[in-house]
Design a protein around this motif. Structure first.
Motif, mmCIF file in Angstrom:
data_model
loop_
_atom_site.group_PDB
_atom_site.id
_atom_site.type_symbol
_atom_site.label_atom_id
_atom_site.label_comp_id
_atom_site.label_asym_id
_atom_site.label_seq_id
_atom_site.Cartn_x
_atom_site.Cartn_y
_atom_site.Cartn_z
ATOM 1 N N LYS A 122 0.866 -1.171 0.000
ATOM 2 C CA LYS A 122 0.000 0.000 0.000
ATOM 3 C C LYS A 122 0.899 1.216 0.000
ATOM 4 O O LYS A 122 1.815 1.306 0.822
ATOM 5 N N GLU A 123 0.662 2.120 -0.950
ATOM 6 C CA GLU A 123 1.401 3.379 -0.955
ATOM 7 C C GLU A 123 0.685 4.354 -0.035
ATOM 8 O O GLU A 123 -0.530 4.541 -0.159
ATOM 9 N N ILE A 124 1.446 4.962 0.852
ATOM 10 C CA ILE A 124 0.873 5.937 1.774
ATOM 11 C C ILE A 124 1.357 7.320 1.345
ATOM 12 O O ILE A 124 2.569 7.562 1.263
ATOM 13 N N PHE A 125 0.390 8.183 1.003
ATOM 14 C CA PHE A 125 0.692 9.554 0.570
ATOM 15 C C PHE A 125 0.335 10.508 1.707
ATOM 16 O O PHE A 125 -0.222 10.112 2.721
ATOM 17 N N ASP A 126 0.638 11.808 1.486
ATOM 18 C CA ASP A 126 0.246 12.829 2.469
ATOM 19 C C ASP A 126 -1.272 12.840 2.633
ATOM 20 O O ASP A 126 -1.795 13.092 3.713
ATOM 21 N N ASP A 127 -1.963 12.567 1.506
ATOM 22 C CA ASP A 127 -3.411 12.789 1.488
ATOM 23 C C ASP A 127 -4.196 11.510 1.209
ATOM 24 O O ASP A 127 -5.289 11.561 0.659
ATOM 25 N N GLY A 128 -3.635 10.367 1.547
ATOM 26 C CA GLY A 128 -4.409 9.142 1.335
ATOM 27 C C GLY A 128 -3.511 7.950 1.122
ATOM 28 O O GLY A 128 -2.300 8.032 1.336
ATOM 29 N N GLU A 129 -4.106 6.840 0.713
ATOM 30 C CA GLU A 129 -3.327 5.631 0.498
ATOM 31 C C GLU A 129 -3.987 4.775 -0.571
ATOM 32 O O GLU A 129 -5.197 4.883 -0.800
ATOM 33 N N VAL A 130 -3.177 3.926 -1.238
ATOM 34 C CA VAL A 130 -3.726 3.098 -2.312
ATOM 35 C C VAL A 130 -2.968 1.772 -2.389
ATOM 36 O O VAL A 130 -1.745 1.727 -2.239
ATOM 37 N N TRP A 131 -3.735 0.679 -2.569
ATOM 38 C CA TRP A 131 -3.114 -0.638 -2.772
ATOM 39 C C TRP A 131 -2.565 -0.690 -4.189
ATOM 40 O O TRP A 131 -3.317 -0.519 -5.153
ATOM 41 N N VAL A 132 -1.284 -0.954 -4.336
ATOM 42 C CA VAL A 132 -0.623 -0.913 -5.636
ATOM 43 C C VAL A 132 -1.122 -2.043 -6.535
ATOM 44 O O VAL A 132 -1.284 -3.179 -6.078
ATOM 45 N N SER A 133 -1.378 -1.701 -7.804
ATOM 46 C CA SER A 133 -1.749 -2.676 -8.853
ATOM 47 C C SER A 133 -3.124 -3.308 -8.680
ATOM 48 O O SER A 133 -3.467 -4.218 -9.435
ATOM 49 N N ALA A 134 -3.913 -2.877 -7.711
ATOM 50 C CA ALA A 134 -5.189 -3.553 -7.472
ATOM 51 C C ALA A 134 -6.183 -3.314 -8.610
ATOM 52 O O ALA A 134 -6.922 -4.210 -9.003
ATOM 53 N N HIS A 135 -6.167 -2.095 -9.150
ATOM 54 C CA HIS A 135 -7.164 -1.742 -10.168
ATOM 55 C C HIS A 135 -6.526 -1.669 -11.555
ATOM 56 O O HIS A 135 -5.341 -1.405 -11.663
ATOM 57 N N PRO A 136 -7.346 -1.893 -12.612
ATOM 58 C CA PRO A 136 -6.779 -1.837 -13.967
ATOM 59 C C PRO A 136 -6.267 -0.436 -14.307
ATOM 60 O O PRO A 136 -6.759 0.525 -13.767
#
Lengths: 136, 80
Positions: A122-136
């Motif tokens: 999971k990438e953690i940014f200043d303003d949120g987070e996202v699971w890498v490669s999960a979505h097309p």
């Protein structure tokens, strides 16, 4: 020689695991946490593993690699938990009699690991987070 | 029968838990289970793909599932 660990990875320890008097070279890949992705600042990465299966999938990769190239020993250590910029995410060490096999095998291990081993980041940014490669 | 499923990564976020208990037919194959999960949790439709592991191995769609199996959802992996 596989570990999935929440402790800092010791590069020398991984290298020592593959040392051999028959080796003419040891190839090491070190994956580190980068500070930017797609124009966004990354604060940290959070790794999660399905540990038992990750170890068995890594063992399959090691077995296949040894069938494909004349290598001596392979060690893989992958981090879990939160890793800050510059910290180590993965270390792969491969020893072989000759460098061609060591380079090619090491590349194959990291490329295949990224495709099959059940570890998520999971990438953690200043303003949120996202699971890498999960979505097309 | 009732089966228990381990969740990781974004699958954990979509369902909001580390485990999922789900009721399926006695004759349940991996594909049936996947369909049931997609029906109950449409959030999975947005993923690049979704694999299912049975007893620590990637399972084929036709693999039968027993309640004693260790089952896990494997969303797209991103190690390294």
């Amino acid at each position: 020689m596989i570990e999935v660990t929440n402790q800092p990875i010791d590069i020398m320890e991984q290298i020592k695991k593959v040392e051999s008097p028959d080796a003419g070279g040891i190839d090491v890949f070190i994956g580190t946490v980068r500070n930017r992705t797609r124009q966004k600042n990354v604060v940290a990465l959070e790794f999660e593993a399905y540990e038992k299966m990750a170890v068995s999938e890594l063992q399959k990769i090691i077995d296949t690699t040894k069938e494909k190239w004349p290598v001596l020993k392979i060690a893989v250590s992958h981090a879990v938990g939160r890793k800050n910029i510059g910290e180590l995410a993965v270390v792969i060490a491969v020893s072989a009699a000759h460098r061609d096999a060591a380079f090619q095998a090491c590349r194959y291990v990291i490329d295949t690991l990224k495709q099959t081993v059940p570890i998520w980041k999971k990438e953690i940014f200043d303003d949120g987070e996202v699971w890498v490669s999960a979505h097309p | 029968m009732r089966i228990s499923i381990l969740l990781f990564g974004i699958a954990k976020d979509i369902i909001g838990s580390k485990n999922l208990e789900i009721e399926v037919n006695e004759e349940c194959r991996v594909n049936d289970l996947k369909q049931e999960i997609l029906n109950q949790y449409p959030g999975f439709e947005n993923l690049k793909h979704l694999a299912i592991a049975v007893n620590n191995e990637y399972a084929r769609g036709e693999t039968s599932i027993k309640p004693s199996d260790e089952i896990a959802l494997i969303p797209p992996v991103s190690g390294g």
